[in-house]
Design an enzyme around this catalytic site. Structure first.
Site, short mmCIF file in Angstrom:
data_model
loop_
_atom_site.label_atom_id
_atom_site.label_comp_id
_atom_site.label_asym_id
_atom_site.label_seq_id
_atom_site.Cartn_x
_atom_site.Cartn_y
_atom_site.Cartn_z
N SER A 186 0.84 -1.18 0.00
CA SER A 186 0.00 0.00 0.00
C SER A 186 0.88 1.24 0.00
O SER A 186 2.00 1.21 0.50
CB SER A 186 -0.89 0.00 1.25
OG SER A 186 -1.51 1.26 1.42
N TYR A 198 -3.50 -0.59 9.69
CA TYR A 198 -3.39 -1.02 8.30
C TYR A 198 -2.02 -0.65 7.75
O TYR A 198 -1.35 -1.48 7.13
CB TYR A 198 -4.51 -0.38 7.48
CG TYR A 198 -4.45 -0.68 6.01
CD1 TYR A 198 -4.97 -1.88 5.51
CD2 TYR A 198 -3.89 0.21 5.10
CE1 TYR A 198 -4.94 -2.17 4.16
CE2 TYR A 198 -3.85 -0.06 3.74
CZ TYR A 198 -4.37 -1.26 3.28
OH TYR A 198 -4.33 -1.54 1.94
#
Length: 188
Positions: free
Chosen positions: A148, A161
């Site tokens: 990410s 996350y």
């Protein structure tokens, strides 16, 4: 027309975790379009069979396995079933299973933290481990983990996350070095 033969995956077997919806589904269908037989795994049983049917409609073998990658026991059972389906020949693993929650950092609970870390980070590591057990002896394999942008830039309200995706990058780099000598590429 573009010649795509060099991108052919004919004769290859792939497993996509999180493969029944979202990015995982798109990647599973892309692998099938390129000629691979594809196993998909997901916690979402309702969408597994439909996606496997789409793979088969493309002329490839599609296998659907219910599994929760946050549990190592599920991962081990999944890879046993994949090994049986593909006669122990797994060429490609895509670790697309993932989860996230957005909330102010002061509101995260241990349960939410554990769900995100166990799915995104622990799940990726142990899926790669099981894939390595099939790929290293064959001296061939392709593993793709999903990172990410949060591994490189800060984004508010998704600290757990971001931590997992930064960890996935680290796992990927480590495995790329360790398994490269065995003919396995690992990319994020």
């Amino acid at each position: 027309m573009t010649d795509l033969r060099r991108f052919s995956l004919d004769g290859m077997n792939a497993l996509v975790t999180g493969g029944s919806k979202g990015l995982g589904r798109a990647m599973a269908l892309g692998l099938a379009r390129a000629g691979a037989d594809v196993a998909i795994a997901s916690r979402t049983e309702a969408t597994l069979d439909a996606t496997a049917a789409e793979i088969e409609a493309l002329g490839r073998r599609g296998h659907a396995f219910a599994a929760d990658v946050s549990r190592v026991s599920d991962i081990r059972t999944l890879f046993q079933r994949v090994a049986e389906a593909f006669d122990s020949k797994l060429d490609i693993l895509i670790c697309a299973a993932g989860t996230n929650s957005r909330m102010p950092t002061t509101e995260y609970t241990e349960e939410v933290w554990d769900r995100i870390v166990d799915t995104n980070l622990k799940g990726t590591f142990f899926c790669c481990q099981e894939a390595g057990r099939l790929m290293v002896p064959r001296r061939f394999g392709r593993i793709l983990t999903i990172g990410s942008i949060t591994s490189s830039i800060g984004v508010a309200t998704i600290g757990p996350y971001a931590a997992t995706k930064t960890g996935v990058v680290g796992i990927t780099k480590s495995l790329a070095i360790e398994w490269g000598a065995h003919g396995i590429t690992v990319n994020c």
